[in-house]
Design an enzyme around this catalytic site. Structure first.
Site, PDB file in Angstrom:
ATOM      1  N   ARG A 147      31.055  30.024  31.049  1.00  0.00           N
ATOM      2  CA  ARG A 147      31.744  31.112  30.355  1.00  0.00           C
ATOM      3  C   ARG A 147      32.354  30.552  29.072  1.00  0.00           C
ATOM      4  O   ARG A 147      32.947  29.469  29.088  1.00  0.00           O
ATOM      5  CB  ARG A 147      32.855  31.694  31.238  1.00  0.00           C
ATOM      6  N   TYR A 159      43.691  33.341  23.038  1.00  0.00           N
ATOM      7  CA  TYR A 159      43.229  34.165  24.145  1.00  0.00           C
ATOM      8  C   TYR A 159      42.092  33.506  24.933  1.00  0.00           C
ATOM      9  O   TYR A 159      41.077  33.126  24.366  1.00  0.00           O
ATOM     10  CB  TYR A 159      42.758  35.508  23.581  1.00  0.00           C
ATOM     11  N   ASP A 217      33.972  37.011  28.731  1.00  0.00           N
ATOM     12  CA  ASP A 217      34.883  37.978  29.352  1.00  0.00           C
ATOM     13  C   ASP A 217      35.659  38.721  28.265  1.00  0.00           C
ATOM     14  O   ASP A 217      36.324  38.089  27.440  1.00  0.00           O
ATOM     15  CB  ASP A 217      35.854  37.220  30.268  1.00  0.00           C
ATOM     16  N   HIS A 219      37.980  41.146  29.010  1.00  0.00           N
ATOM     17  CA  HIS A 219      39.287  41.539  29.560  1.00  0.00           C
ATOM     18  C   HIS A 219      39.716  42.959  29.163  1.00  0.00           C
ATOM     19  O   HIS A 219      40.879  43.183  28.805  1.00  0.00           O
ATOM     20  CB  HIS A 219      40.364  40.536  29.118  1.00  0.00           C
ATOM     21  N   GLU A 243      31.534  40.569  30.376  1.00  0.00           N
ATOM     22  CA  GLU A 243      32.401  41.021  31.469  1.00  0.00           C
ATOM     23  C   GLU A 243      33.522  41.928  30.972  1.00  0.00           C
ATOM     24  O   GLU A 243      34.112  41.677  29.920  1.00  0.00           O
ATOM     25  CB  GLU A 243      33.004  39.776  32.141  1.00  0.00           C
ATOM     26  N   GLU A 269      36.842  43.159  38.330  1.00  0.00           N
ATOM     27  CA  GLU A 269      37.808  42.269  38.994  1.00  0.00           C
ATOM     28  C   GLU A 269      39.134  42.970  39.284  1.00  0.00           C
ATOM     29  O   GLU A 269      39.859  42.536  40.161  1.00  0.00           O
ATOM     30  CB  GLU A 269      38.043  41.000  38.170  1.00  0.00           C
ATOM     31  N   ARG A 290      32.081  42.606  40.027  1.00  0.00           N
ATOM     32  CA  ARG A 290      33.000  41.476  39.831  1.00  0.00           C
ATOM     33  C   ARG A 290      34.152  41.425  40.829  1.00  0.00           C
ATOM     34  O   ARG A 290      35.060  40.587  40.686  1.00  0.00           O
ATOM     35  CB  ARG A 290      33.592  41.556  38.414  1.00  0.00           C
ATOM     36  N   GLU A 346      31.951  32.803  40.196  1.00  0.00           N
ATOM     37  CA  GLU A 346      32.912  32.151  39.310  1.00  0.00           C
ATOM     38  C   GLU A 346      33.629  31.037  40.068  1.00  0.00           C
ATOM     39  O   GLU A 346      34.030  31.222  41.216  1.00  0.00           O
ATOM     40  CB  GLU A 346      33.939  33.197  38.834  1.00  0.00           C
ATOM     41  N   TRP A 409      45.353  43.765  28.337  1.00  0.00           N
ATOM     42  CA  TRP A 409      45.204  42.298  28.359  1.00  0.00           C
ATOM     43  C   TRP A 409      43.904  41.961  29.023  1.00  0.00           C
ATOM     44  O   TRP A 409      43.639  42.345  30.133  1.00  0.00           O
ATOM     45  CB  TRP A 409      46.350  41.612  29.100  1.00  0.00           C
TER      46      TRP A 409
HETATM   47  C1  CS2 Z   1      39.622  36.412  34.497  1.00  0.00           C
HETATM   48  C2  CS2 Z   1      40.776  36.103  35.378  1.00  0.00           C
HETATM   49  O1  CS2 Z   1      38.400  35.076  35.974  1.00  0.00           O
HETATM   50  C3  CS2 Z   1      38.331  35.980  35.174  1.00  0.00           C
HETATM   51  O2  CS2 Z   1      37.312  36.535  34.873  1.00  0.00           O
HETATM   52  O3  CS2 Z   1      39.506  37.701  34.048  1.00  0.00           O
HETATM   53  O4  CS2 Z   1      41.104  34.802  35.126  1.00  0.00           O
HETATM   54  C4  CS2 Z   1      42.013  36.972  35.223  1.00  0.00           C
HETATM   55  O5  CS2 Z   1      42.607  36.785  33.991  1.00  0.00           O
HETATM   56  C5  CS2 Z   1      42.974  36.667  36.305  1.00  0.00           C
HETATM   57  O6  CS2 Z   1      42.335  36.677  37.534  1.00  0.00           O
HETATM   58  C6  CS2 Z   1      44.123  37.642  36.305  1.00  0.00           C
HETATM   59  O7  CS2 Z   1      44.844  37.497  37.454  1.00  0.00           O
HETATM   60 MG    MG Z   2      37.542  38.399  34.112  1.00  0.00          MG
END
Ligand code: CS2
Ligand code: MG
Length: 409
Positions: A147, A159, A217, A219, A243, A269, A290, A346, A409
């Site tokens: 990643r 970030y 990612d 986010h 992602e 996620e 995810r 992951e 975020w």
């Molecule tokens: C992230 C996470 O792993 C990922 O893909 O999006 O690290 C995420 O920031 C954390 O799990 C938040 O708790």
């Molecule tokens: Mg993530």
């Protein structure tokens, strides 16, 4: 196999974890992970105050019945706290059942469908040189899929970049970014990000060639049309996935993204039930699921979700950051090994203190994880070690745009 005691262990070796420990009258101990990053004590209370009293005296073998009982009898359904609590119970019961059977859990899930579980690691850097170093270090550490996250010119927050210069052996420690009683504020500018990111992937492909699977990612930071543009702009660099491109609780938004790009999409996620995926899966708007076993009701619910996804050729990409404990990680690995529609896993390594509390049997070798062959999950918790690391309040950071507006975020 009657449940004798149920207790909740909250500890903070490297970071906070919520672990459910279910002990049977015969003395078997099953573990489940209920860690919800930044909201750990809510799950601990849900488990201690509302769930534990319901479990004592129940048959630990009744995994499906217990899941349905906890999901339906609470009246209030879904949500991250409820589903993390149910996951903790579910995984602990699967751990017990597999221990009672004398088999590693994956055998009870149908047996191994592959010899190893392809894992991806997190490379990051403030600039291209630092990013390349990080990718090389991950390759040397055995990762075969990477990643990629970098800083964005014009944005102060780094970030997605490791708090300490990332190198394997040192822990990727972005979240919680700071162990402070209040969340750290960061800045964000999506246009600057969209301008910058394709050049990062162009540079990485130029340096590391066409074969290395690369992931990214987002986010949840983009609108659908911004995500569509990014997906299109990244097509020449052949990503394994993009992602969380949008906040996908609006599932229909993905129709727009999908109509514009062939970059594979991974989402979920922050989701916690199959219902969060209903449109996404049925309309084939994503390529990878995810969800974490820890946040989606455990093995029982994840298995059903992934079987549903399999009918549409959608694969797994189970969430595995360090805020999933080694117990939750082991549960993911047993499921990964057993299902047919496995995609990728992951894997961010936990720190040394976490490994003191949780003794694990899973292995990482030449890019592939394996849950090991101990009966059950293959993880034990050392209570004396856990006692040395009491809970510490810690939050994820949050974002504001240049004009002060709070952003995803
Ligand atoms: C992230 C996470 O792993 C990922 O893909 O999006 O690290 C995420 O920031 C954390 O799990 C938040 O708790
Ligand atoms: Mg993530």
């Amino acid at each position: 196999m009657k449940i004798a005691t149920v207790d909740v262990v909250v500890c903070s070796p490297d970071r906070n974890f919520v672990t459910l420990r279910v002990t049977t009258e015969d003395g078997l101990v099953g573990l489940g992970d209920g860690t919800l990053n930044g909201r750990e004590l809510a799950v601990a209370s849900y488990l201690r105050d509302h769930v534990a009293p319901l479990l004592v005296g129940r048959d630990a073998h009744a995994v499906e019945d217990t899941w349905q009982f906890l999901y339906r009898s609470g009246y209030w359904r879904r949500g991250p706290v409820t589903m993390a609590a149910i996951a903790a119970v579910d995984v602990a019961l699967w751990d017990l059942k597999a221990q009672a059977a004398g088999m590693p859990l994956y055998q009870l899930l149908g047996g191994a469908s592959r010899t190893g579980i392809m894992a991806y690691g997190h490379a990051s850097g403030r600039d291209t040189a630092e990013l390349f170093d990080s990718i090389r270090q991950h390759l040397e550490a055995g990762y075969r899929s990477i990643r990629v996250q970098t800083s964005v010119p014009g944005i102060n927050a780094v970030y997605g970049v490791a708090a300490q210069p990332s190198s394997e052996g040192k822990r990727y420690d972005y979240e919680p970014a700071q162990r402070t009683p209040l969340p750290a504020e960061e800045d964000w500018d999506t246009r600057a990000y969209l301008r910058h990111l394709p050049s990062v992937f162009e540079a990485v492909r130029g340096e590391f060639g066409p074969e290395l699977p690369l992931l990214h990612d987002g986010h949840h930071r983009m609108t659908p049309i911004q995500a569509a543009r990014l997906g299109k702009d990244l097509e020449p660099y052949d990503l394994f996935w993009l992602e969380d491109c949008t906040p996908a609780e609006n599932q229909e938004a993905l129709r727009l993204v999908r109509a514009h790009t062939t970059t594979p999409l991974a989402i979920g996620e922050v989701f916690n039930t199959v219902w969060d995926y209903q449109t996404l899966i049925r309309e084939q708007l994503i390529d990878y699921v995810r969800s974490a076993v820890t946040h989606t009701g455990g093995i029982t619910a994840m298995r059903k979700l992934l079987d549903f996804a399999a009918q549409y050729q959608i694969k797994s990409g189970i969430h595995g950051p360090t805020d999933i404990s080694p117990v939750g990680m082991a549960a993911a690995l047993h499921l990964d090994l057993a299902i047919h529609n496995f995609g990728i896993q992951e894997y961010m390594r936990h720190g040394a203190l976490t490994d003191e509390v949780f003794r694990q049997s899973f292995t990482f070798d030449d890019g592939y994880l394996h849950p090991g062959n101990e009966p059950g999950l293959g993880v034990t918790l050392d209570q004396a070690a856990a006692d040395r690391f009491p809970y510490q309040p810690a939050y994820l950071p949050f974002n504001r745009l240049k004009d002060g507006t709070v952003h995803d975020w």
